[in-house]
Write an enzyme that holds these catalytic residues in place. Structure first.
Site, PDB file in Angstrom:
ATOM      1  N   ASN A 107       0.910  -1.231   0.059  1.00  0.00           N
ATOM      2  CA  ASN A 107       0.199   0.018   0.147  1.00  0.00           C
ATOM      3  C   ASN A 107       0.877   1.222   0.219  1.00  0.00           C
ATOM      4  O   ASN A 107       1.951   1.108   0.454  1.00  0.00           O
ATOM      5  CB  ASN A 107      -0.852  -0.154   1.306  1.00  0.00           C
ATOM      6  CG  ASN A 107      -1.810   0.968   1.212  1.00  0.00           C
ATOM      7  OD1 ASN A 107      -2.373   1.503   0.364  1.00  0.00           O
ATOM      8  ND2 ASN A 107      -1.759   1.851   2.666  1.00  0.00           N
ATOM      9  N   HIS A 109       0.785   5.093   1.315  1.00  0.00           N
ATOM     10  CA  HIS A 109       0.164   6.188   2.214  1.00  0.00           C
ATOM     11  C   HIS A 109       0.678   7.396   2.204  1.00  0.00           C
ATOM     12  O   HIS A 109       2.113   7.635   2.249  1.00  0.00           O
ATOM     13  CB  HIS A 109       0.086   5.471   3.706  1.00  0.00           C
ATOM     14  CG  HIS A 109      -0.639   6.051   4.480  1.00  0.00           C
ATOM     15  ND1 HIS A 109      -1.824   6.393   4.477  1.00  0.00           N
ATOM     16  CD2 HIS A 109      -0.114   6.982   5.650  1.00  0.00           C
ATOM     17  CE1 HIS A 109      -2.362   6.987   5.462  1.00  0.00           C
ATOM     18  NE2 HIS A 109      -1.372   7.450   6.035  1.00  0.00           N
ATOM     19  N   SER A 136       4.814   6.823   2.730  1.00  0.00           N
ATOM     20  CA  SER A 136       5.176   5.370   3.198  1.00  0.00           C
ATOM     21  C   SER A 136       4.780   4.500   2.162  1.00  0.00           C
ATOM     22  O   SER A 136       3.603   4.569   1.747  1.00  0.00           O
ATOM     23  CB  SER A 136       4.918   5.365   4.554  1.00  0.00           C
ATOM     24  OG  SER A 136       5.399   6.311   5.516  1.00  0.00           O
ATOM     25  N   ASP A 145      -2.704   0.786   8.015  1.00  0.00           N
ATOM     26  CA  ASP A 145      -1.526   1.530   7.858  1.00  0.00           C
ATOM     27  C   ASP A 145      -0.540   1.347   8.568  1.00  0.00           C
ATOM     28  O   ASP A 145       0.269   2.081   9.020  1.00  0.00           O
ATOM     29  CB  ASP A 145      -1.894   3.050   7.528  1.00  0.00           C
ATOM     30  CG  ASP A 145      -3.071   3.455   6.705  1.00  0.00           C
ATOM     31  OD1 ASP A 145      -2.675   2.840   5.633  1.00  0.00           O
ATOM     32  OD2 ASP A 145      -3.538   4.583   6.952  1.00  0.00           O
TER      33      ASP A 145
HETATM   34  C1  GRF Z   1      -2.183   8.475  -2.952  1.00  0.00           C
HETATM   35  O1  GRF Z   1      -1.917  10.092  -2.175  1.00  0.00           O
HETATM   36  C2  GRF Z   1      -2.036   7.567  -1.934  1.00  0.00           C
HETATM   37  O2  GRF Z   1      -0.965   8.055  -1.157  1.00  0.00           O
HETATM   38  C3  GRF Z   1      -3.288   7.339  -1.067  1.00  0.00           C
HETATM   39  O3  GRF Z   1      -4.430   7.675  -2.219  1.00  0.00           O
HETATM   40  C4  GRF Z   1      -3.858   8.710  -3.062  1.00  0.00           C
HETATM   41  C5  GRF Z   1      -4.216   8.227  -4.423  1.00  0.00           C
HETATM   42  O4  GRF Z   1      -3.955   8.816  -5.399  1.00  0.00           O
HETATM   43  N1  GRF Z   1      -3.465   6.128  -0.733  1.00  0.00           N
HETATM   44  P1  GRF Z   1      -4.023   8.496  -6.988  1.00  0.00           P
HETATM   45  O5  GRF Z   1      -5.314   7.798  -7.209  1.00  0.00           O
HETATM   46  O6  GRF Z   1      -2.879   7.312  -7.316  1.00  0.00           O
HETATM   47  O7  GRF Z   1      -3.764   9.615  -7.631  1.00  0.00           O
END
Ligand code: GRF
Length: 215
Positions: A107, A109, A136, A145
């Protein structure tokens, strides 16, 4: 070639960055399916325009989280991925999936975990006048997370920076570090071994890749 499945809920800019790197051959993988719980996720259009299979499993069609996860699990099993990438997937997965695929789900984050798990990380950074923010990437466990950290990228916050400006810089940082990590995983240079992240032939500080970006 590794088989990657993406789980998304929104815009899909991270998906786009990885699709681009797969196309150039920098990441040696095939994205075999892009799954979304949100039928309106723009990321689905991005995948379609690259000729990648898409699947909507709408959580609103299910009475419980377990029922939703059962169908998601069945679908993922059918696709038989080597790696499952959560990129802006806004649902909490149950142990049915996180246990079965532990070490195979990652994932991204938008915070320097363990700081700010959950939502609204960027506003919290601004509210608290943090000097640094970042990204992260971690293996997914049963705790939100909080699975084993693979990599972090740090950026300096700027005085009087708006929320949108900060989010844009975080996104640009995400695209770089996520591409790097996924490349390493697909090259078998990063693996999870009995709960510990192992790096082969990658210079690290011994714990995880920790990069500083000036974006
Ligand atoms: C990113 O900021 C990611 O860290 C979070 O959700 C957002 C997704 O952005 N989990 P995208 O859809 O890839 O533009």
């Amino acid at each position: 070639m590794k088989r990657i499945v993406f789980l998304i809920s929104g815009n899909g800019t991270n998906l786009q960055a990885i699709m681009d790197n797969c196309k150039t051959g920098d990441i040696k993988a095939n994205i075999v399916s892009v799954i979304s719980n949100n039928p309106d996720a723009f990321g689905l259009e991005r995948a379609k325009s690259e000729g990648i299979e898409t699947k909507v499993i709408n959580h609103k069609d299910y009475k419980t989280r377990d029922l939703f996860d059962n169908d998601l699990f069945k679908y993922i099993e059918g696709v038989n991925p080597d790696l499952i990438v959560l990129a802006g997937f806004m649902r909490i997965l149950t142990p049915k999936i996180t246990d079965s695929y532990f070490g195979k789900i990652i994932n991204i984050h938008p915070s320097l975990l363990p700081k700010y798990p959950g939502l609204d990380t960027h506003s919290k950074v601004i509210e608290n006048k943090d000097s640094h923010h970042g990204v992260s990437i971690h293996y997914v466990s049963n705790e939100l997370d909080a699975g084993p950290l693979i990599a972090q990228a740090t950026i300096k916050t700027k005085d009087a920076e708006t929320l949108d400006e900060l989010i844009e810089r975080v996104h640009a940082t995400e695209h770089k570090i996520f591409s790097k990590v996924i490349k390493f995983i697909c090259d078998d240079q990063i693996i999870l071994d009995t709960g510990k992240v192992i790096f082969h032939d990658i210079k690290t500080n011994g714990v995880h890749i920790d990069e500083y970006f000036e974006i």
